[in-house]
Design an enzyme around this catalytic site. Structure first.
Site, PDB file in Angstrom:
ATOM      1  N   HIS A  24      -3.829  -4.547  -0.622  1.00 51.37           N
ATOM      2  CA  HIS A  24      -3.710  -5.378   0.810  1.00 51.37           C
ATOM      3  C   HIS A  24      -4.071  -6.494   0.566  1.00 51.37           C
ATOM      4  O   HIS A  24      -4.927  -7.397   0.601  1.00 51.37           O
ATOM      5  CB  HIS A  24      -4.813  -4.834   2.162  1.00 51.37           C
ATOM      6  N   GLU A  77      -3.526  -8.807   2.891  1.00 57.81           N
ATOM      7  CA  GLU A  77      -3.070  -9.360   3.888  1.00 57.81           C
ATOM      8  C   GLU A  77      -5.164  -9.231   4.803  1.00 57.81           C
ATOM      9  O   GLU A  77      -5.841 -10.404   5.372  1.00 57.81           O
ATOM     10  CB  GLU A  77      -3.033  -8.422   5.695  1.00 57.81           C
ATOM     11  N   CYS A 118       0.947  -1.007   0.005  1.00 57.89           N
ATOM     12  CA  CYS A 118       0.039   0.120  -0.294  1.00 57.89           C
ATOM     13  C   CYS A 118       0.769   0.873  -0.491  1.00 57.89           C
ATOM     14  O   CYS A 118       1.734   1.772  -1.176  1.00 57.89           O
ATOM     15  CB  CYS A 118      -0.959   0.228   1.105  1.00 57.89           C
TER      16      CYS A 118
END
Length: 215
Positions: free
Chosen positions: A195, A197, A82
């Site tokens: 992202h 995650e 990011c």
């Protein structure tokens, strides 16, 4: 066992990244690094970022970790996430902020007719920030794409995107009102705008691939 350090300079989803890495690579030693010595002692580095670029750069400098990140970027596998990807470039239009200057290029804001609301119409336009799932088109082969199908969706939250001067740096693109670079790769560095995650199984696969990558 490989030691993977997640750089904690105060601006990022560090614990979410750590949990994702622990799930993706349970055989590795995952640590959140708040000291330069911890970054320099690690075998691999994850460099996340969240929020506004001016705040991220200021906080990185205040943390005293800038030089350790730059040294790691020269010597070790490093993955930016990011704003951590955006910070690798010369600078950003967000606050006219200088970046780390590892790659020539500029970070730009989404703008143009697709994002503008006509004064005499209630017709919807694309919102900024770009938030949600969007397909990622791989533009060249890379070990971190192993096991990830072309046009797999990943999760994005951003108003700005990196625009490399060298098109060869781009490893993937996405489209939100316009095509934009959403992943870069060069030598020992791989970085993404989305992202991992927050991107379920495909995101964990990228982190697992990173944990095994030998550039």
């Amino acid at each position: 066992m490989t030691r993977i350090a997640i750089v904690d300079y105060g601006m990022g989803n560090f614990h979410s990244v750590a949990r994702a890495l622990q799930a993706a690579a349970p055989d590795q030693d995952i640590r959140i690094a708040r000291q330069a010595a911890d970054i320099l002692a690690a075998d691999r580095i994850v460099f996340p970022g969240q929020g506004a670029m001016p705040d991220c750069m200021r906080t990185l400098d205040m943390s005293g970790l800038r030089e350790a990140v730059l040294q790691a970027a020269r010597e070790k596998p490093l993955m930016g996430v990011c704003v951590g990807e955006q910070m690798l470039f010369d600078g950003s239009d967000e606050g006219d902020t200088p970046g780390l200057g590892l790659f020539p290029g500029r970070v730009r804001r989404f703008q143009g007719p697709a994002f503008e609301q006509p004064a005499d119409s209630r017709a919807g336009r694309l919102k900024v920030p770009h938030m949600g799932w969007n397909t990622v088109t791989q533009t060249r082969a890379h070990p971190l794409w192993e096991g990830i199908a072309q046009d797999t969706p990943f999760y994005f939250v951003h108003s700005y995107y990196a625009q490399p001067d060298d098109p060869a740096l781009t490893a993937a693109t996405s489209n939100y009102g316009q095509p934009f670079c959403c992943a870069i790769a060069a030598d020992n560095i791989f970085a993404v705008q989305f992202h991992p995650e927050k991107s379920t199984t495909p995101g964990l696969r990228i982190y697992r691939n990173f944990s095994r990558w030998q550039p």
